[in-house]
Design a protein around this motif. Sequence first.
Motif, PDB file in Angstrom:
ATOM      1  N   ALA A 142       4.210  -3.578  -6.380  1.00 29.76           N
ATOM      2  CA  ALA A 142       4.409  -2.267  -6.557  1.00 29.76           C
ATOM      3  C   ALA A 142       3.788  -2.392  -7.855  1.00 29.76           C
ATOM      4  O   ALA A 142       3.051  -0.904  -7.268  1.00 29.76           O
ATOM      5  N   GLU A 143       3.677  -2.288  -8.834  1.00 30.67           N
ATOM      6  CA  GLU A 143       3.058  -1.916  -9.979  1.00 30.67           C
ATOM      7  C   GLU A 143       1.737  -2.605  -9.904  1.00 30.67           C
ATOM      8  O   GLU A 143       0.102  -1.696 -10.632  1.00 30.67           O
ATOM      9  N   ILE A 144       1.515  -3.702  -8.883  1.00 31.24           N
ATOM     10  CA  ILE A 144       0.061  -3.816  -8.758  1.00 31.24           C
ATOM     11  C   ILE A 144      -0.968  -2.942  -8.044  1.00 31.24           C
ATOM     12  O   ILE A 144      -1.748  -2.782  -7.660  1.00 31.24           O
ATOM     13  N   LEU A 145      -0.277  -2.554  -6.800  1.00 29.63           N
ATOM     14  CA  LEU A 145      -0.658  -1.589  -5.370  1.00 29.63           C
ATOM     15  C   LEU A 145      -0.984  -0.159  -6.649  1.00 29.63           C
ATOM     16  O   LEU A 145      -2.144   0.648  -5.740  1.00 29.63           O
ATOM     17  N   ARG A 146      -0.260   0.037  -7.451  1.00 26.84           N
ATOM     18  CA  ARG A 146       0.282   1.676  -8.402  1.00 26.84           C
ATOM     19  C   ARG A 146      -1.062   1.591  -9.381  1.00 26.84           C
ATOM     20  O   ARG A 146      -1.781   2.603  -9.316  1.00 26.84           O
ATOM     21  N   HIS A 147      -1.670   0.301  -9.281  1.00 27.90           N
ATOM     22  CA  HIS A 147      -2.368   0.437 -10.937  1.00 27.90           C
ATOM     23  C   HIS A 147      -4.114   1.108 -10.032  1.00 27.90           C
ATOM     24  O   HIS A 147      -4.814   1.388 -10.615  1.00 27.90           O
ATOM     25  N   VAL A 148      -4.578   0.773  -8.716  1.00 27.39           N
ATOM     26  CA  VAL A 148      -5.786   0.714  -7.894  1.00 27.39           C
ATOM     27  C   VAL A 148      -4.968   2.162  -7.631  1.00 27.39           C
ATOM     28  O   VAL A 148      -6.169   2.300  -6.578  1.00 27.39           O
ATOM     29  N   GLN A 149      -4.522   2.646  -6.917  1.00 23.29           N
ATOM     30  CA  GLN A 149      -3.821   4.243  -6.088  1.00 23.29           C
ATOM     31  C   GLN A 149      -4.655   5.010  -6.994  1.00 23.29           C
ATOM     32  O   GLN A 149      -5.920   5.295  -6.123  1.00 23.29           O
ATOM     33  N   PRO A 150      -5.579   5.106  -8.397  1.00 24.03           N
ATOM     34  CA  PRO A 150      -6.553   6.317  -8.299  1.00 24.03           C
ATOM     35  C   PRO A 150      -8.250   5.606  -7.872  1.00 24.03           C
ATOM     36  O   PRO A 150      -8.627   6.300  -7.596  1.00 24.03           O
ATOM     37  N   ASN A 170      -6.008 -12.942  -0.242  1.00 23.75           N
ATOM     38  CA  ASN A 170      -5.183 -13.125  -0.534  1.00 23.75           C
ATOM     39  C   ASN A 170      -5.305 -12.530  -2.172  1.00 23.75           C
ATOM     40  O   ASN A 170      -6.267 -12.266  -2.268  1.00 23.75           O
ATOM     41  N   VAL A 171      -3.689 -12.336  -3.101  1.00 24.65           N
ATOM     42  CA  VAL A 171      -4.224 -11.133  -4.615  1.00 24.65           C
ATOM     43  C   VAL A 171      -4.100 -12.117  -5.492  1.00 24.65           C
ATOM     44  O   VAL A 171      -4.583 -12.323  -6.888  1.00 24.65           O
ATOM     45  N   HIS A 172      -2.433 -13.274  -5.715  1.00 23.48           N
ATOM     46  CA  HIS A 172      -2.010 -13.631  -6.648  1.00 23.48           C
ATOM     47  C   HIS A 172      -1.161 -14.456  -6.773  1.00 23.48           C
ATOM     48  O   HIS A 172      -0.830 -14.449  -5.635  1.00 23.48           O
ATOM     49  N   LEU A 173      -0.913 -15.071  -7.293  1.00 27.76           N
ATOM     50  CA  LEU A 173      -0.143 -16.296  -7.312  1.00 27.76           C
ATOM     51  C   LEU A 173       1.474 -16.207  -7.978  1.00 27.76           C
ATOM     52  O   LEU A 173       1.296 -16.079  -9.367  1.00 27.76           O
ATOM     53  N   GLU A 174       1.916 -16.072  -7.555  1.00 23.70           N
ATOM     54  CA  GLU A 174       3.514 -16.311  -8.763  1.00 23.70           C
ATOM     55  C   GLU A 174       4.607 -17.144  -8.851  1.00 23.70           C
ATOM     56  O   GLU A 174       5.212 -17.981  -7.894  1.00 23.70           O
ATOM     57  N   PRO A 175       4.157 -18.424  -9.952  1.00 20.70           N
ATOM     58  CA  PRO A 175       4.067 -19.315 -10.112  1.00 20.70           C
ATOM     59  C   PRO A 175       6.305 -19.675 -10.143  1.00 20.70           C
ATOM     60  O   PRO A 175       6.615 -18.572 -10.806  1.00 20.70           O
ATOM     61  N   ILE A 176       6.759 -20.105  -8.793  1.00 15.84           N
ATOM     62  CA  ILE A 176       7.702 -20.664  -8.856  1.00 15.84           C
ATOM     63  C   ILE A 176       8.243 -21.813  -9.698  1.00 15.84           C
ATOM     64  O   ILE A 176       6.958 -22.565 -10.331  1.00 15.84           O
ATOM     65  N   LYS A 188     -10.609  -5.026  -1.724  1.00 13.62           N
ATOM     66  CA  LYS A 188     -11.286  -4.155  -2.011  1.00 13.62           C
ATOM     67  C   LYS A 188     -11.144  -4.099  -3.986  1.00 13.62           C
ATOM     68  O   LYS A 188     -11.629  -5.070  -5.025  1.00 13.62           O
ATOM     69  N   ALA A 189     -10.561  -3.200  -3.778  1.00 12.73           N
ATOM     70  CA  ALA A 189      -9.635  -3.016  -5.140  1.00 12.73           C
ATOM     71  C   ALA A 189      -8.290  -4.192  -5.626  1.00 12.73           C
ATOM     72  O   ALA A 189      -9.048  -4.286  -6.825  1.00 12.73           O
ATOM     73  N   LEU A 190      -7.838  -4.258  -5.271  1.00 14.67           N
ATOM     74  CA  LEU A 190      -6.806  -5.566  -5.651  1.00 14.67           C
ATOM     75  C   LEU A 190      -8.372  -6.743  -5.279  1.00 14.67           C
ATOM     76  O   LEU A 190      -7.587  -7.875  -6.196  1.00 14.67           O
ATOM     77  N   VAL A 236      -1.078  -7.246   7.763  1.00 15.89           N
ATOM     78  CA  VAL A 236      -0.720  -6.121   8.058  1.00 15.89           C
ATOM     79  C   VAL A 236      -0.480  -6.475   9.591  1.00 15.89           C
ATOM     80  O   VAL A 236      -0.480  -7.883  10.068  1.00 15.89           O
ATOM     81  N   LYS A 237      -0.178  -5.516  10.687  1.00 19.10           N
ATOM     82  CA  LYS A 237      -0.521  -6.172  12.289  1.00 19.10           C
ATOM     83  C   LYS A 237      -2.301  -6.708  12.950  1.00 19.10           C
ATOM     84  O   LYS A 237      -3.196  -6.596  11.360  1.00 19.10           O
ATOM     85  N   LYS A 238      -2.169  -7.692  13.619  1.00 19.99           N
ATOM     86  CA  LYS A 238      -2.928  -8.051  14.101  1.00 19.99           C
ATOM     87  C   LYS A 238      -4.419  -7.360  14.234  1.00 19.99           C
ATOM     88  O   LYS A 238      -4.037  -6.337  14.830  1.00 19.99           O
ATOM     89  N   GLY A 239      -4.924  -7.222  13.695  1.00 18.70           N
ATOM     90  CA  GLY A 239      -6.299  -6.207  13.862  1.00 18.70           C
ATOM     91  C   GLY A 239      -6.368  -4.971  13.153  1.00 18.70           C
ATOM     92  O   GLY A 239      -7.862  -4.666  13.071  1.00 18.70           O
ATOM     93  N   ASP A 240      -5.849  -4.836  11.995  1.00 19.80           N
ATOM     94  CA  ASP A 240      -5.646  -3.886  11.729  1.00 19.80           C
ATOM     95  C   ASP A 240      -6.664  -4.396  10.578  1.00 19.80           C
ATOM     96  O   ASP A 240      -6.229  -3.001   9.562  1.00 19.80           O
ATOM     97  N   GLN A 241      -7.360  -5.707  10.044  1.00 19.49           N
ATOM     98  CA  GLN A 241      -7.186  -6.348   8.410  1.00 19.49           C
ATOM     99  C   GLN A 241      -8.466  -6.304   8.634  1.00 19.49           C
ATOM    100  O   GLN A 241      -9.514  -5.975   7.581  1.00 19.49           O
ATOM    101  N   ASN A 242      -9.100  -5.332   9.796  1.00 21.47           N
ATOM    102  CA  ASN A 242     -10.817  -4.913   9.802  1.00 21.47           C
ATOM    103  C   ASN A 242     -10.625  -2.985   9.661  1.00 21.47           C
ATOM    104  O   ASN A 242     -11.622  -2.122  10.056  1.00 21.47           O
ATOM    105  N   LYS A 243      -9.446  -2.282   9.425  1.00 18.58           N
ATOM    106  CA  LYS A 243      -9.811  -0.743   9.558  1.00 18.58           C
ATOM    107  C   LYS A 243      -9.641  -0.816   8.183  1.00 18.58           C
ATOM    108  O   LYS A 243      -9.821  -1.140   6.851  1.00 18.58           O
ATOM    109  N   PRO A 244     -11.470  -0.080   8.166  1.00 14.17           N
ATOM    110  CA  PRO A 244     -12.033   0.669   6.443  1.00 14.17           C
ATOM    111  C   PRO A 244     -10.375   1.163   5.787  1.00 14.17           C
ATOM    112  O   PRO A 244     -11.083   0.361   4.914  1.00 14.17           O
ATOM    113  N   ALA A 245      -9.599   1.468   6.001  1.00 15.10           N
ATOM    114  CA  ALA A 245      -9.058   1.764   4.462  1.00 15.10           C
ATOM    115  C   ALA A 245      -7.928   0.757   4.074  1.00 15.10           C
ATOM    116  O   ALA A 245      -7.773  -0.107   2.611  1.00 15.10           O
ATOM    117  N   VAL A 246      -7.855  -0.034   5.297  1.00 16.76           N
ATOM    118  CA  VAL A 246      -7.203  -1.952   4.668  1.00 16.76           C
ATOM    119  C   VAL A 246      -8.886  -2.382   3.941  1.00 16.76           C
ATOM    120  O   VAL A 246      -8.312  -3.325   2.874  1.00 16.76           O
TER     121      VAL A 246
END
Length: 273
Positions: free
Chosen positions: A40-48, A104-110, A246-248, A231-241
Amino acid sequence: MKKKWLAGLATIAAGVLLLTGCGQKKETTLTVGASATPHAEILRHVQPQLKKEGVNLQVKTFQDYVLPNKELASGDLDANYFQHKPFLDNWNKKNHGTLVSAGNVHLEPIGFYSKKYKSLKDLPDGATILVSNNVADYGRVLKILQDEGLITLKPGTKLESATFDDIQTNKKNLKFKHDLEPKLMTQFYKRGEGDAVVINANYAVQAGLNPQKDAIALEKNTSPYANLIAVKKGDQNKPAVKKLMKALQSKSTQQWINKHYKGGVEAVYPNGK
């Protein structure tokens, strides 16, 4: 004369409204479910950044690994961000789902944490290791133990589907208690339960731990268990997604992730360093 003046005024007003309407960008709302830390923190970072591109990113936080996929499949979410591909594949298999990765965005090392020992090699014979009930992480746990030379796996074992039954040799006769809730693992560690506790990085960071400093063994950054946007199958092609990805995956966001979390969360650099 008065009628002509009023008609002219109305024409001008209509023109102003038309120009104003044309100048406004249509905003798309994108609701993404995420674990509180770090997702959630990473998502809020790209909100602006997304706001400037016409995407109103709404972040809904979750404290478990069950609801985010359920709400995505039901349409209550447009996407979620909390899991890696083996977890997603396992969920799809069990629930006849068709959710897919948008990237993919990031790795959280277990990691392994202990109040009693400074390394896995220090564990005594018959030591008890506490592991969560998240089956999708078992291969990650076993890989660390294998790399440390404490176990070997049966020939042909695939890490993405491996369980503790796939251990061929167990040099320290390690015992595994693996029926525990992921979000409770930090509490077991802080109470000193077990000889070692396996904790996912998001819960570790949320509890104030630094995986790079506090873990006695940590997953390597070459791990295939990167966290992704689902995402749901097919939604990966939506402009907003696509704008979200691209931001992440931008270099500026990747650099921010590494700097902000100091190695506890690592960017996977999908577009290259």
